[in-house]
Design an enzyme around this catalytic site. Structure first.
Site, PDB file in Angstrom:
ATOM      1  N   PRO A  78      35.616  40.882  44.955  1.00 17.07           N
ATOM      2  CA  PRO A  78      36.834  40.328  44.908  1.00 17.07           C
ATOM      3  C   PRO A  78      37.577  41.421  45.548  1.00 17.07           C
ATOM      4  O   PRO A  78      37.504  42.628  44.905  1.00 17.07           O
ATOM      5  CB  PRO A  78      37.019  40.073  43.422  1.00 17.07           C
ATOM      6  CG  PRO A  78      36.183  40.682  42.816  1.00 17.07           C
ATOM      7  CD  PRO A  78      35.019  41.126  43.672  1.00 17.07           C
ATOM      8  N   MET A  79      38.742  41.330  46.428  1.00 16.11           N
ATOM      9  CA  MET A  79      39.702  42.180  46.893  1.00 16.11           C
ATOM     10  C   MET A  79      41.132  41.696  47.046  1.00 16.11           C
ATOM     11  O   MET A  79      41.272  40.844  47.966  1.00 16.11           O
ATOM     12  CB  MET A  79      39.139  42.992  48.281  1.00 16.11           C
ATOM     13  CG  MET A  79      38.054  43.780  47.932  1.00 16.11           C
ATOM     14  SD  MET A  79      37.881  45.040  49.185  1.00 16.11           S
ATOM     15  CE  MET A  79      36.977  43.942  50.385  1.00 16.11           C
ATOM     16  N   GLN A  83      37.541  35.434  39.592  1.00 15.99           N
ATOM     17  CA  GLN A  83      37.612  36.434  38.505  1.00 15.99           C
ATOM     18  C   GLN A  83      38.794  36.773  37.870  1.00 15.99           C
ATOM     19  O   GLN A  83      39.995  36.459  38.299  1.00 15.99           O
ATOM     20  CB  GLN A  83      37.358  38.015  39.318  1.00 15.99           C
ATOM     21  CG  GLN A  83      37.420  39.394  38.536  1.00 15.99           C
ATOM     22  CD  GLN A  83      37.530  40.661  39.132  1.00 15.99           C
ATOM     23  OE1 GLN A  83      38.474  40.747  39.895  1.00 15.99           O
ATOM     24  NE2 GLN A  83      36.572  41.347  38.910  1.00 15.99           N
ATOM     25  N   CYS A 131      40.132  47.239  37.379  1.00 15.00           N
ATOM     26  CA  CYS A 131      41.396  47.099  38.188  1.00 15.00           C
ATOM     27  C   CYS A 131      42.128  48.657  37.603  1.00 15.00           C
ATOM     28  O   CYS A 131      42.235  48.641  36.489  1.00 15.00           O
ATOM     29  CB  CYS A 131      42.293  46.159  38.015  1.00 15.00           C
ATOM     30  SG  CYS A 131      43.692  46.141  38.921  1.00 15.00           S
ATOM     31  N   ASN A 161      27.876  48.774  43.422  1.00 10.02           N
ATOM     32  CA  ASN A 161      29.051  48.816  44.206  1.00 10.02           C
ATOM     33  C   ASN A 161      29.663  50.292  44.547  1.00 10.02           C
ATOM     34  O   ASN A 161      29.654  50.887  43.477  1.00 10.02           O
ATOM     35  CB  ASN A 161      30.207  47.862  43.618  1.00 10.02           C
ATOM     36  CG  ASN A 161      31.523  47.813  44.280  1.00 10.02           C
ATOM     37  OD1 ASN A 161      32.456  48.312  43.515  1.00 10.02           O
ATOM     38  ND2 ASN A 161      31.768  47.281  45.462  1.00 10.02           N
ATOM     39  N   GLY A 203      32.299  46.055  49.227  1.00 10.61           N
ATOM     40  CA  GLY A 203      33.660  46.125  49.069  1.00 10.61           C
ATOM     41  C   GLY A 203      34.326  46.093  50.489  1.00 10.61           C
ATOM     42  O   GLY A 203      34.305  45.399  51.578  1.00 10.61           O
TER      43      GLY A 203
HETATM   44  C1  LIG Z   1      42.703  46.401  48.601  1.00 11.80           C
HETATM   45  C2  LIG Z   1      41.595  46.180  47.387  1.00 11.80           C
HETATM   46  C3  LIG Z   1      41.791  45.260  46.535  1.00 11.80           C
HETATM   47  C4  LIG Z   1      40.813  45.114  45.568  1.00 11.80           C
HETATM   48  N1  LIG Z   1      41.139  44.089  44.614  1.00 11.80           N
HETATM   49  C5  LIG Z   1      40.111  43.935  43.740  1.00 11.80           C
HETATM   50  C6  LIG Z   1      39.876  42.889  42.731  1.00 11.80           C
HETATM   51  O1  LIG Z   1      41.016  41.807  42.741  1.00 11.80           O
HETATM   52  N2  LIG Z   1      38.956  42.709  41.747  1.00 11.80           N
HETATM   53  C7  LIG Z   1      37.922  43.779  41.544  1.00 11.80           C
HETATM   54  O2  LIG Z   1      37.361  43.590  40.677  1.00 11.80           O
HETATM   55  N3  LIG Z   1      37.989  44.687  42.448  1.00 11.80           N
HETATM   56  C8  LIG Z   1      38.922  44.898  43.568  1.00 11.80           C
HETATM   57  N4  LIG Z   1      38.804  45.881  44.517  1.00 11.80           N
HETATM   58  C9  LIG Z   1      37.783  46.664  44.169  1.00 11.80           C
HETATM   59  C10 LIG Z   1      36.667  46.421  45.223  1.00 11.80           C
HETATM   60  O3  LIG Z   1      36.119  45.135  44.790  1.00 11.80           O
HETATM   61  C11 LIG Z   1      35.407  47.546  45.307  1.00 11.80           C
HETATM   62  O4  LIG Z   1      34.964  47.553  43.765  1.00 11.80           O
HETATM   63  C12 LIG Z   1      35.912  48.721  45.512  1.00 11.80           C
HETATM   64  O5  LIG Z   1      36.800  48.611  46.921  1.00 11.80           O
HETATM   65  C13 LIG Z   1      34.581  49.632  45.700  1.00 11.80           C
HETATM   66  O6  LIG Z   1      33.833  49.499  46.591  1.00 11.80           O
HETATM   67  P1  LIG Z   1      33.840  50.007  48.421  1.00 11.80           P
HETATM   68  O7  LIG Z   1      33.734  51.586  48.375  1.00 11.80           O
HETATM   69  O8  LIG Z   1      32.675  49.413  48.998  1.00 11.80           O
HETATM   70  O9  LIG Z   1      35.040  49.618  48.972  1.00 11.80           O
HETATM   71  C14 LIG Z   1      39.693  46.157  45.504  1.00 11.80           C
HETATM   72  C15 LIG Z   1      39.846  47.106  46.372  1.00 11.80           C
HETATM   73  C16 LIG Z   1      40.440  47.252  47.374  1.00 11.80           C
HETATM   74  C17 LIG Z   1      40.677  48.520  48.422  1.00 11.80           C
END
Ligand SMILES: Cc1cc2nc3c(=O)[nH]c(=O)nc-3n(C[C@H](O)[C@H](O)[C@H](O)COP(=O)(O)O)c2cc1C
Length: 338
Positions: free
Chosen positions: A26-27, A80, A110, A212, A236
């Site tokens: 989720p992002m 989530q 978060c 992750n 992510g």
């Molecule tokens: C803009 C943004 C929004 C995110 N929103 C959420 C979210 O709503 N819930 C969540 O569990 N993680 C959220 N994350 C974290 C990502 O899901 C992920 O755990 C994190 O970016 C690490 O993975 P990566 O290095 O591959 O990007 C967010 C990350 C970014 C950059």
């Protein structure tokens, strides 16, 4: 010569059977319906809505309903929830299951002060008793779907021990799996993800663990799985403007060579498709605003990306946006900017 397969086949999380253990994270502000539809056209199987506040969900806020927009072929889809009050999280969980989502995830990662201040998101890492009560309430209210938790490796502590503690509570509470993001809350999204901390969690529990952090290619996914021993990968930021990542990971996992990078024409076609979907779902005004950010992801690292970034901020209409995409890489100025 082919590489040896690292993981193959399906993963079963309670009554949810996935044909591969690759999940889109989720992002917030990124993994909306248009993003998911494009991703599904490129081989993504399991995705999440962005996180929703348990309080806002229970109170029936309109903004939260908008975040939960989906369509029939946007499946399987997880939701989530974020929050810190066990009874509210339990009620939100019940509603999520009633809405027909395939999986419910509890946010323990978060880093945003608005969320951690009252004690939610990554602040739960420091509050095992509250977290345990949240898990218990949620599990009491959920009848069918799997419940998972996504956590950072720690709040400030670098060791990974805080994630191990929460993952053990998750296991004892009957959760189906956990995801570990190998960064602390203090790190935000910078620095390298610590895959050794993810391994520590994997070795401490028997439920499936998804790793992750910093997976931007099939090769990265392969290394993460080998380093951590995890059961699956959660992708992510590597998927932003890059829906080709799913096939690349599936190939790497099957021991096949990496598929060729998409041509510029294919990238443009996909960016345009993403924009048209945003337009259909959100209407012109919001779609143009959203796509000022989204479309930059597609062209990042390509010659002309800087100029695109400048110009995209002056788009106001769907036609301007379409022309900007179509003209990318041709050295032309699609419309006058101040
Ligand atoms: C803009 C943004 C929004 C995110 N929103 C959420 C979210 O709503 N819930 C969540 O569990 N993680 C959220 N994350 C974290 C990502 O899901 C992920 O755990 C994190 O970016 C690490 O993975 P990566 O290095 O591959 O990007 C967010 C990350 C970014 C950059």
């Amino acid at each position: 010569m082919g590489l040896s397969p690292i993981l193959s086949g399906m993963i079963q999380l309670k009554n949810l059977c996935l044909s591969s253990p690759i999940i889109q994270s989720p992002m917030a502000g990124c993994t909306d319906l248009a993003f998911r539809l494009v991703a599904r056209e490129h081989g993504m199987e399991m995705a999440f809505l962005e996180m929703v506040s348990s309080e806002a969900l229970v109170r029936g806020h309109q903004k939260t309903s908008n975040l939960m927009k989906s369509v029939e072929h946007d499946r399987p889809l997880g939701a989530q929830i974020v929050g810190c009050k066990p009874e509210v999280m339990g009620e939100a969980a019940r509603r999520i299951e009633d809405m027909g989502f395939a999986l419910l995830d509890i946010n323990c990662g978060c880093p945003v002060p608005k969320i951690t201040g009252p004690g939610g998101g990554s602040a739960l890492l420091l509050e095992p008793d509250t977290t345990s009560r949240i898990f218990e309430r949620v599990m009491n209210n959920i009848k069918r779907i799997p419940v998972t938790a996504k956590m950072r490796k720690g709040y400030v502590d670098e060791s990974g021990d805080e994630a191990v503690r929460i993952a053990k509570i998750a296991e004892e509470s009957g959760l189906a799996a956990v995801t570990v993001h190998g960064r602390t809350r203090a790190q935000g999204y910078s620095g390298k993800a610590d895959w050794q901390a993810i391994r520590k969690v994997k070795e401490a529990v028997r439920i499936p663990v998804f790793g992750n952090g910093d997976v931007a290619s099939g090769e990265d996914a392969r290394r993460l799985l080998e380093t951590t021993g995890c059961d699956g990968v959660m992708i992510g930021r590597g998927a932003l403007g890059n829906p080709w990542i799913y096939r690349s990971i599936l190939s790497a996992m099957a021991g096949k060579e990496t598929p060729a990078k998409p041509s510029l024409e294919e990238v443009k076609k996909t960016a345009l498709r993403h924009f048209e979907l945003e337009l259909e779902i959100e209407g012109e005004k919001i779609a143009v605003l959203k796509c000022r950010k989204i479309l930059c992801w597609y062209f990042q690292g390509t010659p002309g990306a800087g100029e695109f970034r400048n110009q995209v901020n002056y788009t106001h209409t769907a036609n301007q946006m379409r022309r900007l995409i179509e003209e990318f890489g041709k050295g032309t100025v699609p419309f006058n900017t101040p």
